[in-house]
Design an enzyme around this catalytic site. Sequence first.
Site, mmCIF file in Angstrom:
data_model
loop_
_atom_site.group_PDB
_atom_site.id
_atom_site.type_symbol
_atom_site.label_atom_id
_atom_site.label_comp_id
_atom_site.label_asym_id
_atom_site.label_seq_id
_atom_site.Cartn_x
_atom_site.Cartn_y
_atom_site.Cartn_z
ATOM 1 N N LYS A 23 -9.191 2.245 -26.001
ATOM 2 C CA LYS A 23 -9.930 1.535 -24.952
ATOM 3 C C LYS A 23 -11.169 2.368 -24.631
ATOM 4 C CE LYS A 23 -10.173 -1.823 -21.855
ATOM 5 N NZ LYS A 23 -10.497 -3.200 -22.241
ATOM 6 N N ASP A 62 -7.291 -4.549 -25.952
ATOM 7 C CA ASP A 62 -7.170 -5.941 -25.491
ATOM 8 C C ASP A 62 -7.452 -6.907 -26.646
ATOM 9 O OD1 ASP A 62 -9.662 -4.731 -25.322
ATOM 10 O OD2 ASP A 62 -10.389 -5.997 -23.699
ATOM 11 N N ASP A 109 5.969 -3.911 -29.522
ATOM 12 C CA ASP A 109 6.890 -4.966 -29.085
ATOM 13 C C ASP A 109 6.309 -6.349 -29.388
ATOM 14 O OD1 ASP A 109 8.895 -3.334 -28.239
ATOM 15 O OD2 ASP A 109 9.085 -4.268 -26.259
ATOM 16 N N TYR A 147 2.451 8.776 -20.342
ATOM 17 C CA TYR A 147 3.887 8.898 -20.080
ATOM 18 C C TYR A 147 4.291 10.337 -19.769
ATOM 19 C CZ TYR A 147 4.474 4.191 -21.989
ATOM 20 O OH TYR A 147 4.395 2.841 -22.216
ATOM 21 N N ASP A 176 3.357 1.236 -27.320
ATOM 22 C CA ASP A 176 4.576 0.693 -26.727
ATOM 23 C C ASP A 176 4.461 -0.828 -26.625
ATOM 24 O OD1 ASP A 176 6.906 0.352 -25.333
ATOM 25 O OD2 ASP A 176 6.320 1.505 -23.574
#
Length: 357
Positions: A189, A221, A249, A138, A245
């Site tokens: 990852k 994942d 959620d 980001y 992020d």
Amino acid sequence: MKIAILPGDGIGPEIVEQARRVLEVLRGEGLPIETESAPMGGAGYDAARDPLPPATLRLAEQADAVLLGAVGGPQYDVLPRELRPEQGLLRIRRALSLFANLRPALLYPELAAASTLKTEVVSGLDLMIIRELTGDIYFGQPRGRRKSAAGDDEGFDTMHYSVAEVQRIARVGFETARRRGRRLCSVDKANVLDTSILWRETVSALAGEYPDVALSHMYVDNAAMQLVRNPKQFDVIVTGNLFGDILSDEASMLAGSIGMLPSASLDARQKGLYEPIHGSAPDIAGQDRANPLATILSLAMMFRYTFGRADVADRIEGAVRRVLAQGHRTGDLAMPGERAIGTRAMGDAVVAALRGG
Ligand code: NAD
């Protein structure tokens, strides 16, 4: 205990008012609480043509902790980007160097039926996601648009973490796990990304300093899958900005209503900004229908993390648990056939429970 209160927009003022009443009870019992309010978001724009007016930022900087309602509303969507309410949020996080975002996902057994997952999968769920908030793809440079060698338009971003950044957030993870179930799962990852290989090495290197915490690693994942398959396997998850992020959620949906979930964003000295994870809900604003519990639970986090008063946090959380056990439900929590009460009545119930216990 200097607390800056930023009610914001939409349901923000209504829900923050109920949290303020909880603070009043605690002050009445002798806690040295001082509060001062200031406009932010759309309210900041209305008051001073700025979603984070300088006086509001000053107040937040001088306070020990900040309680925020929510910002945003359709009337502000036409403004240029730098004047939109959400920019106030991004700016205050940056100005206060809030790098660690803590989001508990906790499902009270009384509300298990409100989750979209099977009751036995989520009932009693209590996990914490810690998301790094100021680094990663980001903010990494370079980023932008360019022409490829073949003359095609392309966009690109840079995923980036330094060892120091990973250590800082990993320590929050270990420390938090220490205060809870002593299990930390670091999500990355590392099978594909160099940034993640460095992340994993760095987190692993710290584990020796926290022998009382069991550290595990999981690919993102798989973590996304495990969160819906068996979320109760997790105690604390620590991860980067992008993965956090998405996973936070996802985890919030496990807990049923968005009106129940608090959050904390902390700096290196445990100063924090505390807010419910939901938005300003313009569809129900001003109607005494919003659930104030996420905001009241954010206050509990403030006492736990900034003020180091786990006893007060436990009492606030206990009061919330009691009102749910007594059957009080705002509209977002009520099942068909159950009577719903308003924002203020829910505040009344929490205040009564707090006084009683
Ligand atoms: P939202 O979270 O405001 O609302 C989504 C749905 O959940 C709505 O139906 C709403 O009525 C309901 N809801 C939310 N909080 C509730 C509560 N406490 N009690 C009962 N019901 C509740 O998300 P949205 O509709 O996508 O966004 C509305 C505005 O909020 C937008 O302007 C958005 O930019 C802003 N927003 C702000 C924040 C923040 O301040 N941190 C976060 C998300 C969205």
